[in-house]
Design a protein around this motif. Sequence first.
Motif, mmCIF file in Angstrom:
data_model
loop_
_atom_site.group_PDB
_atom_site.id
_atom_site.type_symbol
_atom_site.label_atom_id
_atom_site.label_comp_id
_atom_site.label_asym_id
_atom_site.label_seq_id
_atom_site.Cartn_x
_atom_site.Cartn_y
_atom_site.Cartn_z
ATOM 1 N N ALA A 95 8.703 0.985 -1.109
ATOM 2 C CA ALA A 95 9.287 2.103 0.239
ATOM 3 C C ALA A 95 8.816 1.739 1.377
ATOM 4 O O ALA A 95 7.337 0.646 1.429
ATOM 5 C CB ALA A 95 8.301 3.676 0.265
ATOM 6 N N ARG A 96 9.399 1.831 3.018
ATOM 7 C CA ARG A 96 8.787 1.578 3.586
ATOM 8 C C ARG A 96 8.353 2.048 4.725
ATOM 9 O O ARG A 96 9.447 3.403 5.045
ATOM 10 C CB ARG A 96 9.689 0.344 4.416
ATOM 11 C CG ARG A 96 9.692 -0.553 3.702
ATOM 12 C CD ARG A 96 8.641 -2.004 3.667
ATOM 13 N NE ARG A 96 8.778 -3.525 2.901
ATOM 14 C CZ ARG A 96 8.087 -3.466 1.687
ATOM 15 N NH1 ARG A 96 6.949 -2.781 1.437
ATOM 16 N NH2 ARG A 96 8.093 -3.990 0.859
ATOM 17 N N PRO A 97 7.381 2.287 5.588
ATOM 18 C CA PRO A 97 6.861 3.557 6.758
ATOM 19 C C PRO A 97 8.023 2.874 7.761
ATOM 20 O O PRO A 97 8.815 2.422 8.471
ATOM 21 C CB PRO A 97 5.919 2.855 7.461
ATOM 22 C CG PRO A 97 5.150 1.469 6.754
ATOM 23 C CD PRO A 97 6.712 1.044 5.566
ATOM 24 N N LEU A 98 8.560 4.333 8.773
ATOM 25 C CA LEU A 98 9.249 4.640 9.039
ATOM 26 C C LEU A 98 9.214 3.789 10.849
ATOM 27 O O LEU A 98 7.689 4.007 10.866
ATOM 28 C CB LEU A 98 10.244 5.635 9.955
ATOM 29 C CG LEU A 98 10.118 6.546 8.473
ATOM 30 C CD1 LEU A 98 10.937 8.657 8.713
ATOM 31 C CD2 LEU A 98 12.139 6.256 8.644
ATOM 32 N N ARG A 99 9.874 3.239 11.740
ATOM 33 C CA ARG A 99 9.575 2.634 12.798
ATOM 34 C C ARG A 99 9.911 4.206 13.575
ATOM 35 O O ARG A 99 10.740 4.869 13.710
ATOM 36 C CB ARG A 99 10.667 1.691 13.305
ATOM 37 C CG ARG A 99 10.825 0.145 12.737
ATOM 38 C CD ARG A 99 11.510 -1.116 12.471
ATOM 39 N NE ARG A 99 11.006 -2.316 11.675
ATOM 40 C CZ ARG A 99 11.627 -2.519 11.928
ATOM 41 N NH1 ARG A 99 13.163 -2.695 12.808
ATOM 42 N NH2 ARG A 99 11.794 -3.942 11.593
#
Length: 104
Positions: A95-99
């Motif tokens: 999971a990656r943080p939203l930009r």
Amino acid sequence: MILSERKPVSPGEILVEEFMGPLGLTQTELARTMGVERRLINEICLDKRAITADTALMLARVLRTSPEFWLNAQRRTDLWLALNDSKRRARIERARPLRRRKAA
């Protein structure tokens, strides 16, 4: 996110060691007092079942604690287990943080 390397004490262990033992309560007696099946209490004591909101409310009422006490113990255990299981950890780390979008 860094949690303790030591596994937290589970809600089941807390129930057995801090409440049932000192009060001389059997699983059957606690289940009867809570109005649940003995199996539910047995599975909690053996760490085979998690504490739900309903169970936390019943334990709090019967043992004169707070539901937050039980849910926080469960939350600590759940987080530790998620972060200390390699498959679960790998899935979480995908999971990656939203930009942030620029305001229009």
